[in-house]
Design a protein around this motif. Structure first.
Motif, mmCIF file in Angstrom:
data_model
loop_
_atom_site.group_PDB
_atom_site.id
_atom_site.type_symbol
_atom_site.label_atom_id
_atom_site.label_comp_id
_atom_site.label_asym_id
_atom_site.label_seq_id
_atom_site.Cartn_x
_atom_site.Cartn_y
_atom_site.Cartn_z
ATOM 1 N N SER A 115 0.805 -1.217 0.000
ATOM 2 C CA SER A 115 0.000 0.000 0.000
ATOM 3 C C SER A 115 0.844 1.276 0.000
ATOM 4 O O SER A 115 0.321 2.364 -0.285
ATOM 5 N N ARG A 118 0.548 4.038 -2.697
ATOM 6 C CA ARG A 118 -0.586 3.704 -3.564
ATOM 7 C C ARG A 118 -1.934 4.157 -3.001
ATOM 8 O O ARG A 118 -2.969 3.919 -3.620
ATOM 9 N N LEU A 119 -1.912 4.771 -1.833
ATOM 10 C CA LEU A 119 -3.173 5.173 -1.210
ATOM 11 C C LEU A 119 -3.509 6.621 -1.534
ATOM 12 O O LEU A 119 -2.665 7.513 -1.403
ATOM 13 N N THR A 120 -4.738 6.853 -1.944
ATOM 14 C CA THR A 120 -5.211 8.205 -2.205
ATOM 15 C C THR A 120 -5.757 8.796 -0.912
ATOM 16 O O THR A 120 -5.915 8.087 0.095
ATOM 17 N N SER A 121 -6.067 10.055 -0.938
ATOM 18 C CA SER A 121 -6.645 10.694 0.251
ATOM 19 C C SER A 121 -7.987 10.065 0.608
ATOM 20 O O SER A 121 -8.322 9.915 1.786
ATOM 21 N N SER A 122 -8.745 9.664 -0.414
ATOM 22 C CA SER A 122 -10.040 9.020 -0.142
ATOM 23 C C SER A 122 -9.839 7.626 0.446
ATOM 24 O O SER A 122 -10.644 7.164 1.266
ATOM 25 N N ASP A 123 -8.750 6.949 0.049
ATOM 26 C CA ASP A 123 -8.432 5.639 0.640
ATOM 27 C C ASP A 123 -8.124 5.794 2.121
ATOM 28 O O ASP A 123 -8.593 4.999 2.954
ATOM 29 N N GLU A 187 0.846 7.452 5.122
ATOM 30 C CA GLU A 187 0.750 8.764 4.486
ATOM 31 C C GLU A 187 2.135 9.340 4.189
ATOM 32 O O GLU A 187 2.351 9.961 3.150
ATOM 33 N N GLU A 189 4.761 7.504 3.768
ATOM 34 C CA GLU A 189 5.466 6.517 2.948
ATOM 35 C C GLU A 189 6.835 6.162 3.530
ATOM 36 O O GLU A 189 7.851 6.128 2.840
#
Length: 216
Positions: A115, A118-123, A187, A189
């Motif tokens: 992950s 690869r995570l967006t703010s919505s994720d 967040e 990373e």
């Protein structure tokens, strides 16, 4: 006298093998409806509780699905060999809690590493929603969401089966703070920080975990 854990394990494994044979003998195909728990109990001559546990394992592996008001249906039978492989490995009487914890930790660490970046703010928001309000099931909801977001169905099935069995032999607690730190690390990373979340507690497989202190 109730059966011991090794005896219960043998029954559980036996039921899985019997279900496998039943599906083959009856040529049940994906989309076909399976008999009810009562009917399977009578046909296989085992208790309904054992049938229920075996069906739960199959459902966690994504091989069957239960539709409310309709019954239980077979999904992709071509992956059925995974049931025999995993049940034999995980439920073998010689396997220990330690091995289960290590396997669970490896799967959780793997999805967190997958992950990273690869995570967006919505994720992140969706993952935060799994934690508030924080309760006993939050850890499972949090990691299930992680696997779904990364489209890792096989890892999810393996993790759910191991996690479900481990919960039957010990109690574990995960704090909201630990999960929140996981989100902050994701967040930012930070790979090394992610590793430390699992490895910085000497002598324990997980931070913030408590055991019941009993033997396997």
């Amino acid at each position: 006298m109730s059966p011991t854990k090794p005896e219960k394990t043998k029954v559980y494994e036996g039921v899985l093998h019997q279900l496998k044979q039943f599906i083959e003998d009856k040529a049940v195909k994906p989309g076909d409806k399976l008999p009810s728990e009562r009917e399977l109990s009578e046909q296989l001559q085992v208790g309904r509780s054992s049938i229920r546990e075996a069906l739960r394992a199959l459902e966690l592996l994504g091989l069957i699905e239960t539709r409310r008001g309709e019954g239980t249906f077979l999904k992709e039978y071509k992956a059925y060999h995974m049931v025999e492989l995993l049940s034999t490995f995980i439920l073998n009487k010689n396997r220990t809690r330690e091995e289960l914890r290590i396997a669970k930790k490896m799967l959780e660490k793997e999805i967190l590493f997958l992950s990273l970046g690869r995570l967006t703010s919505s994720d992140i928001e969706a993952l935060e929603e799994c934690l508030f309000p924080f309760c006993e099931s939050s850890h499972d909801s949090f990691f299930k969401k992680m696997y779904v977001l990364q489209n890792q169905e096989l890892l999810l099935s393996m993790w759910q089966l191991i996690s479900s069995y481990l919960q039957t032999v010990e109690q574990s607690e995960y704090t909201a703070e630990w999960h929140e730190e996981v989100l902050r690390v994701l967040e930012r990373e930070e790979k090394e920080s992610l590793l430390s979340l699992f490895d910085d507690t000497a002598g324990e497989e997980y931070p913030n975990k408590t055991e019941d202190g009993g033997g396997p």
